[in-house]
Design a protein around this motif. Structure first.
Motif, PDB file in Angstrom:
ATOM      1  N   ASN A 111      41.750  42.715  46.220  1.00 29.02           N
ATOM      2  CA  ASN A 111      41.558  41.346  46.705  1.00 29.02           C
ATOM      3  C   ASN A 111      40.312  41.250  47.575  1.00 29.02           C
ATOM      4  OD1 ASN A 111      42.416  42.785  48.940  1.00 29.02           O
ATOM      5  ND2 ASN A 111      43.623  41.096  49.790  1.00 29.02           N
ATOM      6  N   SER A 112      39.452  42.284  47.503  1.00 31.26           N
ATOM      7  CA  SER A 112      38.263  42.328  48.357  1.00 31.26           C
ATOM      8  C   SER A 112      37.286  41.213  47.980  1.00 31.26           C
ATOM      9  CB  SER A 112      37.557  43.683  48.212  1.00 31.26           C
ATOM     10  OG  SER A 112      36.330  43.680  48.907  1.00 31.26           O
ATOM     11  N   ASN A 113      36.727  40.579  48.986  1.00 33.18           N
ATOM     12  CA  ASN A 113      35.664  39.588  48.746  1.00 33.18           C
ATOM     13  C   ASN A 113      34.319  40.111  49.229  1.00 33.18           C
ATOM     14  OD1 ASN A 113      36.123  39.481  51.485  1.00 33.18           O
ATOM     15  ND2 ASN A 113      35.926  37.260  51.645  1.00 33.18           N
ATOM     16  N   GLU A 114      34.252  41.456  49.476  1.00 28.67           N
ATOM     17  CA  GLU A 114      33.012  42.061  49.946  1.00 28.67           C
ATOM     18  C   GLU A 114      32.035  42.247  48.776  1.00 28.67           C
ATOM     19  OE1 GLU A 114      32.418  42.520  53.047  1.00 28.67           O
ATOM     20  OE2 GLU A 114      34.429  42.205  53.857  1.00 28.67           O
ATOM     21  N   ASN A 115      30.810  42.644  49.123  1.00 27.86           N
ATOM     22  CA  ASN A 115      29.802  42.924  48.113  1.00 27.86           C
ATOM     23  C   ASN A 115      30.249  44.112  47.254  1.00 27.86           C
ATOM     24  OD1 ASN A 115      27.395  44.537  47.113  1.00 27.86           O
ATOM     25  ND2 ASN A 115      26.348  42.701  47.802  1.00 27.86           N
ATOM     26  N   LEU A 116      30.282  43.908  45.926  1.00 34.59           N
ATOM     27  CA  LEU A 116      30.669  44.970  45.008  1.00 34.59           C
ATOM     28  C   LEU A 116      29.565  45.193  43.978  1.00 34.59           C
ATOM     29  CD1 LEU A 116      34.392  44.066  44.164  1.00 34.59           C
ATOM     30  CD2 LEU A 116      33.575  45.732  45.827  1.00 34.59           C
ATOM     31  N   SER A 117      29.242  46.446  43.693  1.00 33.64           N
ATOM     32  CA  SER A 117      28.289  46.758  42.636  1.00 33.64           C
ATOM     33  C   SER A 117      28.910  47.788  41.707  1.00 33.64           C
ATOM     34  CB  SER A 117      26.972  47.284  43.220  1.00 33.64           C
ATOM     35  OG  SER A 117      27.186  48.427  44.019  1.00 33.64           O
TER      36      SER A 117
END
Length: 325
Positions: A111-117
């Motif tokens: 459920n993370s809304n952080e920057n993902l690459s």
């Protein structure tokens, strides 16, 4: 789930690959990839996104930090990344990176809304099933079990990985076998999507000693490297010393993290992998019990038979005879 959410998701992928949406589908035949993405609305609480792609070039993607909370939780079945998923977040005023890496088919839920690459390699077929549900529907599952509610509490941020077990693999394959022109196509996809969720949540609920470390605030790559070694070494037991040398973790740390991620001990996991392979040998009928035992690293035919019966509640000979009926 609002059909507009499906359209918006497809339009974003269409912009990336410079193609236009046709209803609830995107079709690709270009320099970057071939294949299609399809969105299936499954009622007010759930939709299913099917990805059947073949990337011609290595692709690196980045999802910026989301300022607006997503209206749904994604449970992604398949192989979301050939390399690693990297999460960047700010902690104590500093940017911190967490890596989540694995090579095998599995289920990835966050459920993370952080920057993902994340990235996809060239010349690799990619099949994904993304079951997206509303928060209320997600809570319906996790509130039924203490382990689930502790591990995937929406008040915090979590990453959860679960191996795609044989039951899920069958359902996963069935989703891609069904043709969109079939009668009751959407109803079938909905039923199969719910089945994937049920198996996933049931498997996670079986884990023991759930703690914050199971939410993956650490680099899990060494653990999945250990898993790969176990799955590829079937002719003998693998010692813990061998694994620790290969993956660079201490014995206690490797044992602990492996149990947290896969819900079983290293020894039991490796034995289960070898016993599953023994079923294939038994069905082929070309090897004696002693040959199978030796090929799979058991000390004797009796040792193999005892382990098989303990695992499957039936002897190898009974399993072989039943398969012929």
């Amino acid at each position: 789930m609002d059909i507009g959410i499906i359209h918006a998701t497809l339009d974003k992928w269409g912009m990336l690959f410079k193609t236009k949406r046709n209803g609830e589908k995107l079709r690709f035949n270009g320099e970057i990839c071939d294949g299609n993405i399809e969105g299936i609305q499954c009622g007010a609480d759930m939709d299913v996104m099917k990805f059947d792609l073949h990337f011609k070039k290595k692709l690196e993607l980045e999802r910026p930090k989301q300022d607006i909370k997503s209206p749904f939780i994604s449970v992604l079945f398949g192989s979301p990344s050939t390399d690693t998923v990297v999460e960047k977040r700010i902690e104590d005023g500093k940017e911190v990176e967490y890596e989540y890496a694995y090579e095998n088919l599995g289920v990835f839920c966050t459920n993370s809304n952080e920057n993902l690459s994340y990235g996809y390699g060239a010349d690799l077929p990619i099949r994904l099933v993304n079951v997206r549900v509303t928060e209320d529907f997600f809570n319906y599952y996790i509130q039924q079990d203490e382990v689930l509610s502790n591990l995937m509490n929406l008040e915090g941020s979590f990453f959860v990985y679960e191996e795609l077990d044989p039951a899920m693999q069958l359902v996963f394959q069935r989703i891609f076998d069904i043709k969109s022109e079939e009668l009751f196509y959407k109803d079938k996809i909905k039923s199969l999507g719910l089945m994937l969720l049920n198996i996933f949540f049931s498997n996670v609920a079986k884990r023991e000693n759930i703690t914050e470390t199971n939410k993956y605030p650490f680099n899990v790559e060494p653990v999945f490297k250990a898993q790969t070694i176990l799955k590829s070494t079937l002719d003998r037991p693998v010692t813990i010393d061998e694994l620790t040398r290969e993956v660079g973790l201490s014995e206690s740390r490797l044992r602990y993290l492996f149990k947290q991620i896969f819900g079983t001990t290293i020894h039991n996991y490796h034995q289960d992998v070898r016993l599953l392979r023994s079923k294939e040998f038994l069905l082929e009928g070309k090897k004696t019990m002693l040959m199978i035992a030796m090929d799979l690293g058991f000390s004797s035919a009796s040792h193999f038979s005892t382990a098989f019966k303990r695992k499957f509640k039936i002897s190898p000979k009974e399993f072989q005879n039943n398969s012929k009926n």
